[in-house]
Design a protein around this motif. Structure first.
Motif, PDB file in Angstrom:
ATOM      1  N   ALA A 297       0.827  -1.262  -0.090  1.00 59.40           N
ATOM      2  CA  ALA A 297      -0.116  -0.086  -0.113  1.00 59.40           C
ATOM      3  C   ALA A 297       0.904   1.362   0.161  1.00 59.40           C
ATOM      4  O   ALA A 297       2.121   1.245   0.743  1.00 59.40           O
ATOM      5  CB  ALA A 297      -1.134   0.032   1.139  1.00 59.40           C
ATOM      6  N   GLU A 298       0.552   2.078  -0.663  1.00 58.53           N
ATOM      7  CA  GLU A 298       1.173   3.444  -0.830  1.00 58.53           C
ATOM      8  C   GLU A 298       0.991   4.372   0.254  1.00 58.53           C
ATOM      9  O   GLU A 298       1.771   5.154   1.099  1.00 58.53           O
ATOM     10  CB  GLU A 298       0.863   4.345  -2.034  1.00 58.53           C
ATOM     11  N   THR A 299      -0.124   4.261   0.890  1.00 61.69           N
ATOM     12  CA  THR A 299      -0.754   5.088   1.829  1.00 61.69           C
ATOM     13  C   THR A 299      -0.788   4.479   3.169  1.00 61.69           C
ATOM     14  O   THR A 299      -1.449   3.159   3.639  1.00 61.69           O
ATOM     15  CB  THR A 299      -2.179   5.775   1.615  1.00 61.69           C
ATOM     16  N   PRO A 300      -0.304   4.841   4.386  1.00 59.46           N
ATOM     17  CA  PRO A 300      -0.315   4.289   5.625  1.00 59.46           C
ATOM     18  C   PRO A 300      -1.517   4.281   5.991  1.00 59.46           C
ATOM     19  O   PRO A 300      -2.560   5.180   5.916  1.00 59.46           O
ATOM     20  CB  PRO A 300       0.713   4.929   6.422  1.00 59.46           C
ATOM     21  N   LEU A 301      -2.121   3.324   6.928  1.00 59.82           N
ATOM     22  CA  LEU A 301      -3.397   3.194   7.472  1.00 59.82           C
ATOM     23  C   LEU A 301      -3.305   4.063   8.792  1.00 59.82           C
ATOM     24  O   LEU A 301      -4.213   4.951   8.932  1.00 59.82           O
ATOM     25  CB  LEU A 301      -3.495   1.733   8.056  1.00 59.82           C
ATOM     26  N   GLU A 370      -3.035  10.660  12.089  1.00 58.75           N
ATOM     27  CA  GLU A 370      -3.800  10.421  10.942  1.00 58.75           C
ATOM     28  C   GLU A 370      -4.127   8.950  10.669  1.00 58.75           C
ATOM     29  O   GLU A 370      -3.682   8.206  10.549  1.00 58.75           O
ATOM     30  CB  GLU A 370      -3.183  11.006   9.466  1.00 58.75           C
ATOM     31  N   LEU A 371      -5.673   8.758  10.631  1.00 62.46           N
ATOM     32  CA  LEU A 371      -6.122   7.445  10.602  1.00 62.46           C
ATOM     33  C   LEU A 371      -6.840   7.520   9.066  1.00 62.46           C
ATOM     34  O   LEU A 371      -7.947   8.302   9.196  1.00 62.46           O
ATOM     35  CB  LEU A 371      -7.105   7.042  11.631  1.00 62.46           C
ATOM     36  N   GLU A 372      -6.436   6.735   8.161  1.00 60.66           N
ATOM     37  CA  GLU A 372      -7.107   6.666   6.930  1.00 60.66           C
ATOM     38  C   GLU A 372      -6.944   8.005   6.464  1.00 60.66           C
ATOM     39  O   GLU A 372      -7.972   8.598   5.719  1.00 60.66           O
ATOM     40  CB  GLU A 372      -8.264   6.134   6.877  1.00 60.66           C
TER      41      GLU A 372
END
Length: 612
Positions: A297-301, A370-372
């Protein structure tokens, strides 16, 4: 052949309950020679501690029946009158317990508590007792003994309190030391110090040691002989090396299969399940297969940047703020879906505070979480449902996490009802689906928490966390309080759930051997700051920060062949995190060791108080 210090013959213990006498220890026999350590090992409820209490005649006479013989110096302790037995306790047999804070009197200084033993048993004057107490504090490696003499238990760290307990136990030069889980509640570095201290004192004082534990790594490190207990009976006994090398009983093999061994994951990139042995059949449950890699995934959870949490320290009549605990300082990391990031360090390093700050259970003074892609620190209280549904937390003690008056089915269903995502009927159906997923029978939904074992209660807490279908679970020392085999089962369960559901885990722990097995990446915390972070293999096989190396060096290795080969134990205590009110944390420099592996620069250019 050396005459044993103590001989236990056919010890039987029964407790009265539910209108009848119930046998809890049956036919236990062993002896211990001078300078010898016998480990009595088994899981909770196996009868280890009851055996020790029976030897000391500390069980209530109206509720317990004790039979057999406990022979010390030719005298049967079980047949002695109570006044004579009082002289034996402390003088000839001494005992240290698991939790030093509950064993020490909070209203008395540690000097007074050690002196009291000498005055009572050795008939010393107060001056003589003080001189001997200072000598004992030096013997157990407590620095600045004269100053520590006047301090109270709450002013000492857990490791120092346990040293005080050892000083009290050895004050009258006993022949036998019974150590009942003396390191279970301690961090791994403090545990290593206490084990090394007991070994030194055993040799210097000609002590016989009965060491009670459920940790097979500690057994390999300290024991000459081992007796394995289950269901109140000794099922296997012998030289420790032989018990580890060729265990005869399925139960012993099951215990050994659940021991996480530091270095066993060498060459493996991904986490792996434990290949557990069934204690009844002796067959392996699974093959320790590697868990699937997290999806790219490019974006972290979860993205954490510059997270800081501080607690004011007040004093004086008006409660003026005189200092601050910098519990978490400039904590930053990313966590991806399907990945486990382990946050490791000793008690007080800030790892639990960081987890609670992410959950908005503790206030943060600065930073961004930051979450999602959504900043949860900026959420208003009315909008926290977004965070609570996507992130769930599992705590260390499952019993205190569950309402004792609520059936477990209702406890699992409650989050769904509170968040309004299911009707009562649908919630009951969901509970029936979740219980088998965590290895429990759906029929257990009608039971109460006290009707389950510790491991089963933790599975219930995991089921409750899963009820909202979260993306991320923060596991705060979720397996630390469990027996070895139960711990391994819960870790296998967590790995299976991660594989099947794509869960992200923030795994908070001080147990480096467990972390090596479960984590994809590791962040090491010291005094509120992350000092090293990287892939699990990089951290364990190429540690760069001195504190990381100190943590790894302190882990007990479950291999009796390495007994006595441990490196010199670092006796340094973790520094105090309390800072002046006007303290400004310095900017830290980082060095990249390899892709994804970064370490905080240390050495003369860093402030000395921060360097372990």
């Amino acid at each position: 052949m050396t005459e044993p210090i103590i001989r236990v013959e056919d010890l039987q213990v029964s407790f009265f309950g539910q209108g009848a006498w119930q046998t809890v220890v049956s036919g236990v026999s062993f002896d211990i020679a001078p300078r010898e350590t016998l480990a009595l090992v088994g899981e909770s409820g196996s009868g280890k501690s009851v055996t020790a209490l029976a030897m000391m005649r500390l069980l209530p006479e109206n509720k317990a029946r004790v039979a057999g013989r406990v022979v010390l110096g030719g005298r049967d302790l079980l047949a002695m009158p109570e006044p004579a037995m009082r002289d034996v306790r402390g003088n000839e047999i001494a005992m240290i317990f698991q939790e030093p804070m509950s064993s020490l009197n909070p209203a008395l200084t540690i000097g007074d508590q050690i002196s009291e033993v000498l005055v009572q048993h050795q008939r010393m004057s107060f001056h003589e007792a003080r001189v001997e107490t200072l000598r004992m504090l030096d013997r157990v490696r407590i620095s600045a003994a004269a100053r520590r003499f006047g301090e109270y238990p709450h002013q000492l760290s857990g490791g120092m309190r346990q040293r005080v307990m050892i000083a009290i136990a050895l004050a009258c030069r006993p022949k036998l030391l019974i150590a009942d889980e003396p390191t279970t509640a301690l961090d791994v570095t403090i545990q290593a110090q206490i084990l090394a201290l007991i070994e030194i004192l055993r040799a210097e004082e000609d002590l016989a040691v009965l060491f009670i534990t459920h940790d097979m790594g500690v057994v390999a490190e300290i024991a000459d002989r081992t007796a394995v207990m289950t269901n109140g009976r000794v099922v296997e006994a012998g030289e420790t090396a032989a018990v580890f090398r060729t265990p005869r009983e399925a139960y012993t093999r099951a215990l050994l299969s659940a021991v996480p061994e530091l270095g066993s994951m060498h060459g493996r990139v991904l986490p792996a399940r434990f290949a557990l042995v069934d204690p009844e059949t002796g067959k392996k449950d699974g093959v320790g297969e590697t868990v699937a890699a997290p999806p790219a995934a490019e974006t972290p959870l979860l993205r954490v940047r510059g997270l800081s949490a501080r607690f004011d320290m007040s004093s004086g009549l008006f409660g003026r703020v005189t200092g601050r605990i910098h519990a978490a300082e400039n904590v930053s990391f990313d966590l991806f879906a399907g990945e486990t990031l382990a946050l490791v360090g000793e008690s007080g390093c800030g790892k639990s505070t960081s987890g609670r700050a992410i959950m908005r259970l503790t206030g943060a003074v600065s930073g961004r979480v930051e979450l999602e892609g959504r900043d949860v620190l900026a959420l208003k209280r009315a909008h926290l449902g977004f965070l609570r549904r996507r992130v769930q937390m599992i705590f260390q003690d499952p019993f205190s996490s569950l309402d004792p008056r609520m059936q477990v089915g209702a406890a699992i269903a409650e989050p769904m009802l509170v968040h309004g995502i299911a009707s009562r009927k649908h919630a009951r159906e969901k509970v029936a689906e979740l219980l088998p997923r965590v290895g429990l029978d759906p029929a257990m939904a009608g039971r109460f928490p006290h009707e389950f074992s510790g491991g089963q209660r933790q599975r219930i807490c995991i089921a409750r966390a899963l009820s909202l279908a979260p993306k991320l679970i923060i596991a705060d020392e979720a397996v630390s309080a469990l027996d070895m085999s139960i711990k391994a089962q819960v870790i296998n369960l967590m790995l299976d759930l991660q594989r099947d559901l794509g869960l992200g885990y923030l795994f908070i722990s001080h147990d480096m051997a467990v972390v090596e097995r479960i984590a994809h990446r590791v962040a090491v915390m010291y005094l509120g700051e992350i000092v090293e972070i990287g892939p699990r293999a990089a951290i364990f096989e190429n540690p760069q920060h001195p504190y990381t190396r100190r943590l790894l060096a302190a882990v007990p290795i479950p291999d009796p062949a390495r007994k006595g080969m441990r490196q010199v134990i670092d006796e340094t205590e973790v520094k105090n995190p309390v800072r002046p009110v006007d303290y400004v944390p310095p900017l830290r420099e980082w060095r990249t060791v390899s892709p994804g592996h970064e370490v905080q620069v240390f050495g003369e250019e860093c402030d000395e108080e921060h360097h372990p």
